[in-house]
Design a protein around this motif. Structure first.
Motif, PDB file in Angstrom:
ATOM      1  N   MET A 645       0.812  -1.229   0.000  1.00 42.04           N
ATOM      2  CA  MET A 645       0.000   0.000   0.000  1.00 42.04           C
ATOM      3  C   MET A 645       0.844   1.277   0.000  1.00 42.04           C
ATOM      4  N   PRO A 646       1.870   1.385   0.847  1.00 36.11           N
ATOM      5  CA  PRO A 646       2.646   2.634   0.855  1.00 36.11           C
ATOM      6  C   PRO A 646       3.446   2.872  -0.425  1.00 36.11           C
ATOM      7  N   ALA A 647       3.687   1.810  -1.212  1.00 38.37           N
ATOM      8  CA  ALA A 647       4.528   1.918  -2.404  1.00 38.37           C
ATOM      9  C   ALA A 647       3.748   2.171  -3.683  1.00 38.37           C
ATOM     10  N   ALA A 648       2.450   2.046  -3.648  1.00 39.39           N
ATOM     11  CA  ALA A 648       1.649   2.128  -4.870  1.00 39.39           C
ATOM     12  C   ALA A 648       1.582   3.551  -5.408  1.00 39.39           C
ATOM     13  N   ASP A 649       1.653   3.667  -6.715  1.00 41.84           N
ATOM     14  CA  ASP A 649       1.407   4.952  -7.380  1.00 41.84           C
ATOM     15  C   ASP A 649      -0.025   5.034  -7.898  1.00 41.84           C
ATOM     16  N   LEU A 650      -0.493   3.944  -8.511  1.00 39.16           N
ATOM     17  CA  LEU A 650      -1.823   3.918  -9.119  1.00 39.16           C
ATOM     18  C   LEU A 650      -2.624   2.783  -8.489  1.00 39.16           C
ATOM     19  N   SER A 651      -3.816   3.095  -8.021  1.00 36.53           N
ATOM     20  CA  SER A 651      -4.684   2.145  -7.315  1.00 36.53           C
ATOM     21  C   SER A 651      -5.813   1.702  -8.235  1.00 36.53           C
ATOM     22  N   GLU A 652      -5.850   0.402  -8.548  1.00 39.58           N
ATOM     23  CA  GLU A 652      -6.856  -0.149  -9.464  1.00 39.58           C
ATOM     24  C   GLU A 652      -8.116  -0.549  -8.690  1.00 39.58           C
ATOM     25  N   GLN A 653      -9.197   0.193  -8.921  1.00 37.29           N
ATOM     26  CA  GLN A 653     -10.491  -0.075  -8.274  1.00 37.29           C
ATOM     27  C   GLN A 653     -11.541  -0.125  -9.378  1.00 37.29           C
ATOM     28  N   ILE A 654     -11.529  -1.224 -10.147  1.00 36.09           N
ATOM     29  CA  ILE A 654     -12.156  -1.235 -11.474  1.00 36.09           C
ATOM     30  C   ILE A 654     -13.324  -2.207 -11.566  1.00 36.09           C
ATOM     31  N   SER A 655     -13.982  -2.464 -10.445  1.00 38.72           N
ATOM     32  CA  SER A 655     -15.117  -3.379 -10.436  1.00 38.72           C
ATOM     33  C   SER A 655     -16.248  -2.868 -11.320  1.00 38.72           C
ATOM     34  N   THR A 656     -17.098  -3.785 -11.766  1.00 36.11           N
ATOM     35  CA  THR A 656     -18.282  -3.399 -12.528  1.00 36.11           C
ATOM     36  C   THR A 656     -19.167  -2.531 -11.646  1.00 36.11           C
ATOM     37  N   ALA A 657     -19.532  -1.366 -12.117  1.00 36.57           N
ATOM     38  CA  ALA A 657     -20.275  -0.410 -11.296  1.00 36.57           C
ATOM     39  C   ALA A 657     -21.562  -1.041 -10.757  1.00 36.57           C
ATOM     40  N   GLY A 658     -21.770  -0.875  -9.460  1.00 39.12           N
ATOM     41  CA  GLY A 658     -22.949  -1.416  -8.801  1.00 39.12           C
ATOM     42  C   GLY A 658     -22.725  -2.751  -8.138  1.00 39.12           C
ATOM     43  N   MET A 659     -21.509  -3.295  -8.219  1.00 44.14           N
ATOM     44  CA  MET A 659     -21.259  -4.630  -7.672  1.00 44.14           C
ATOM     45  C   MET A 659     -20.336  -4.641  -6.461  1.00 44.14           C
ATOM     46  N   GLU A 660     -19.499  -3.631  -6.293  1.00 41.22           N
ATOM     47  CA  GLU A 660     -18.635  -3.547  -5.119  1.00 41.22           C
ATOM     48  C   GLU A 660     -19.354  -2.726  -4.064  1.00 41.22           C
ATOM     49  N   ALA A 661     -19.619  -3.334  -2.903  1.00 38.22           N
ATOM     50  CA  ALA A 661     -20.374  -2.622  -1.871  1.00 38.22           C
ATOM     51  C   ALA A 661     -19.646  -1.355  -1.445  1.00 38.22           C
TER      52      ALA A 661
END
Length: 824
Positions: A645-661
């Motif tokens: 987590m501390p080393a990441a530059d780009l965070s991928e949060q790419i779930s299909t909209a409406g499916m990740e609570a």
């Protein structure tokens, strides 16, 4: 003269360096049984843990005494998972003892870092659900709120993930092999838990009916307690985990007859209940074991809560005013029927009274809109394993349906029923959790709105005031203060350390974006963390990565809706772009994946294999010249996340909209200065509101557009693929065996699923994702602008503290107040 020992006068409870050093030596010699010359790193870890535990116990007892003295209302958090992570660093940090402990160990010729690395991650969870529960326990204690966590002490947890030829292979995670110095066994806290049997109806002299559950199989639940240290050490709460114990360990008759396996069969079968987290439920026996696990820990926990309550009360009238039980997802929902059973069958309460008490005691957190994740147990299974509970569920349903029939048509009644009558009849645990709770909450604003519109639309219409939102949060202690000391020290040097307990203070960092020195120090902290992760990668998967490349991170449970596949397709497209343009100046990118797939989830395991096969080809291709690297780290857990987590530059949060609570990885990464690329799903929506639209990369369809597309029935993935040459080329390469020359057909199931249905709309969002990803990578060239955006992400994540979330629960759902410890 009072002969009682005042524990505060015991020298080894002191917090100075010399006292710690003496304590370490005493524990090493008299408990571990080693001297300083023979001690191993593991011996020193056990020694340090026990010495630190000493400094927790008196305050732990003070906390418990204070709650009892005031007869304060407590919250009891029921969860199948508590992904608590290593406790030595956490407890040292929360007690303010890190530097003192380091100095004391240095004086004995031992490095604190070496000692910390020996501690195993407790294998008590899988992903976000368990990590959220752990964050909530931390925040409860930090906010001085009286609370217990209740769960199962899994002997092996989920599994240890290893890769063999790129395939996920599951091994037992024997985290208790060397014992657990943080826990206290409570053999005297033992409760019987029953299964199977039959129900007898009996009548008293007045003809009133009652029921007895008889001829049952029994297992004992034994308690193990772990202190939960709040920041500052003022409040120490308790995590109580149950371990299954057989009622009879050994059958002497079978042993004497030479049947040695039969002699211990009962013990083995009973204790399987606390052996493994989420046994494979692809088989009937696996389903039954999982269902029994859920009842096992909820029954023991409710018995424990009632025992504690009855020490101060002679009736159950005040139970909702003294105990709040929070169901973390549907797993503990059978507890609603269990409390009804105990109140009615064992204590003689009338139905309406018992239901009033039960429904005011329970509340329920929903974590998913996916129908397959809302548990529904076969009626025949519940009837066989818990026959009395099935009767109670039928009666709860009958009372409810009788009430709503006047204003409901048949389809609505069928949707609201606790029993799904279609095909193999099932008990809908989500419906039971909703009906048996006084409050039901979602975990992000979008998720809560969708709950009202979809899975609980009819219940929301029936109970319009019951659903409320409680957006998830993360503890800043674990996920910034401890995991990222370089950034933590920088922040504290500018705004003080009050942010550790009040994360909203991070807003004071926002003006620092114009401070050239601060930007440089911020980058230096990030680079330090990237070097640490690069060393970790080299050590664990033997891949050298460029520290100056963009670290593009997707770490989470592997599931099709989380769309690791979308990331992989873009990776292949980028790989092709680099090969097609060998003279072009590309920004170097390192793709970092981590996460486990459920053992029976074959498509998810195939996606892991695809990621590893792509990595093998890309990383060995001399044409890309280090401009693209792909890394899949095995056995993702809390300790690994603290490096990533501390080393990441780009965070991928790419779930299909409406499916990740909600997501909480998105919060951890943004807090540590990563920029998010994501859909408007879950808490991404609120992250955008807080960090600003210019400091996040949003792509893809919205939840409303996804719903409209699916309902319209006009989506044709074949047509989308045909019209996108980059996508088609990537899929052709995967299906033809470019990445799997040993088995060209290996990934056909993945490709065919995209062509034939593409349920998670990977192809629909591919082009927009690639375009926005390219924007992000291009921005990375502008070091100063990227740093400004990264700083603003960290500065504006204060609202996502689990302290804020817990205070909202305490105010709106649990109605509990802080209690200060009572010292003797």
């Amino acid at each position: 003269m009072d002969a009682r020992l005042n524990t505060r006068e015991i020298g080894r409870k002191a917090l100075d360096v010399e006292a710690l050093k003496r304590s370490f030596v005493e524990w090493l010699i008299y408990s571990v049984g080693k001297d300083t010359r023979a001690a191993t790193r593991r011996d020193w870890f056990t020694t340090a843990a026990l010495a630190v535990r000493d400094r927790v116990v008196d305050r732990w007892m003070d906390t418990t005494r204070g709650v009892y003295t005031q007869d304060a209302k407590r919250v009891y958090y029921f969860s199948m998972e508590f992904l608590i992570g290593r406790l030595l660093t956490n407890n040292l940090a929360n007690l303010g003892l890190v530097e003192a402990c380091r100095e004391a160990l240095d004086g004995l010729g031992v490095r604190l870092e070496d000692v910390v690395d020996v501690e195993p991650d407790p294998a008590l969870g899988n992903g976000g659900l368990g990590r959220l529960a752990a964050c909530f326990l931390d925040s409860l204690a930090t906010q001085n709120l009286p609370g217990y966590g209740y769960g199962i002490r899994y002997e092996y947890g989920l599994f240890e993930q290893r890769f063999e030829h790129g395939w996920q292979v599951e091994y037992p995670d024997n985290w208790l092999r060397f014992g657990n110095p943080w826990e206290f066994a409570r053999p005297e806290v033992l409760y019987p838990v029953q299964f199977y049997g039959r129900v007898e109806e009996v009548r008293d002299g007045a003809g009133r009916k009652s029921y007895r559950w008889v001829d049952t199989d029994k297992v004992h639940a034994m308690a193990f307690d772990t202190p939960v240290v709040g920041y500052g050490g003022e409040t120490i709460n308790t995590l109580r985990l149950w371990s299954a114990r057989a009622t009879s360990d050994f059958h002497f008759g079978h042993f004497n007859e030479g049947d040695y396996l039969k002699a211990v069969e009962s013990k083995v079968l009973s204790e399987n209940l606390s052996r493994v987290l989420y046994p494979n439920d692809a088989t009937d026996t696996g389903k039954e074991l999982r269902f029994k696990q859920e009842y096992f820990f909820t029954s023991a926990s409710i018995q424990d809560i009632l025992r504690r309550y009855m020490q101060h009360h002679s009736t159950f009238d005040a139970l909702p005013e003294k105990a709040a039980i929070q169901l973390n997802d549907t797993h503990p929902t059978i507890g609603i029927a269990e409390l009804m059973r105990i109140l009615i069958d064992q204590h003689g309460l009338e139905w309406d009274k018992a239901w009033d008490i039960t429904s005011r005691t329970f509340s329920y957190t929903n974590h998913t809109l996916l129908p397959e994740a809302l548990e529904a147990w076969p009626v025949r299974l519940v009837e066989r394993v818990l026959p009395r509970h099935m009767q109670i569920i039928y009666e709860i349903n009958a009372h409810f349906l009788t009430r709503i029939k006047r204003n409901s048509d048949l389809p609505r009644i069928q949707r609201l029923s606790l029993i799904d009558e279609h095909g193999d009849r099932r008990v809908r645990m989500g419906n039971l959790a909703f009906l048996g709770s006084h409050k039901v909450n979602g975990v992000s604003a979008l998720h809560t709105d969708l709950m009202k519109q979809t899975v609980f639309a009819d219940f929301h219409q029936e109970f319009p005031d019951r659903i409320n939102n409680k957006t998830n949060g993360i503890t800043p202690r674990r996920w910034l203060h401890q995991a990222n000391p370089a950034l933590s020290k920088l922040i504290s040097s500018r705004i003080g350390n009050g942010w550790v307990k009040d994360l909203s203070q991070l807003t004071a960092l926002a003006p620092k974006v114009d401070d050239e020195v601060f930007r440089e120090e911020f980058r230096r902290a990030k680079r330090h963390n990237k070097k640490r992760l690069a060393a970790y990668v080299a050590r664990h998967v033997q891949v050298d990565v460029n520290v100056d490349s963009l670290f593009d991170v997707q770490v989470k449970r592997i599931h099709e809706y989380k769309r690791q596949l979308l990331n992989l397709l873009q990776t292949v497209a980028l790989y092709n772009d680099i090969r097609d343009n060998p003279t072009k100046d590309f920004v170097p990118v390192t793709k970092i994946f981590a996460g486990k797939a459920a053992p029976a989830y074959h498509q998810a395991k195939l996606i892991i294999k695809l990621a590893n096969d792509i990595a093998n080809v890309v990383n060995q291709d001399p044409v890309v010249r280090g401009q693209l690297k792909v890394v899949y780290l095995p056995n993702y857990n809390v300790s690994q996340a603290e490096v990533i987590m501390p080393a990441a530059d780009l965070s991928e949060q790419i779930s299909t909209a409406g499916m990740e609570a909600s997501g909480t990885g998105n919060m951890k990464l943004a807090l540590n200065g990563a920029l998010t690329i994501g859909t408007l799903d879950g808490a991404n929506v609120e992250i955008r509101e807080h960090v600003g639209e210019d400091n996040i990369f949003i792509f893809g369809m919205t939840a409303a557009e996804v719903q409209e597309l699916k309902q319209g029935g006009g989506f044709n993935p074949r047509e989308v693929i045909a019209n996108n040459p980059r996508l088609k080329r990537a899929l052709d390469m995967i299906s033809s065996g470019v990445f799997s020359p040993d088995d060209p057909q290996r990934f056909r199931p993945i490709v065919e699923s995209l062509y034939n249905s593409d349920h998670f709309l990977v192809t629909a969002d591919f082009e927009d994702y690639c375009n926005v990803h390219a924007e992000a990578v291009e921005l990375y060239r502008d070091t100063e602008e990227w740093t400004r955006k990264a700083i603003l992400n960290t500065a504006n994540m204060g609202w996502f503290s689990s302290d804020r979330t817990i205070l909202e629960y305490a105010r709106d759902i649990w109605d509990i107040q802080p209690v200060l410890a009572a010292a003797e």
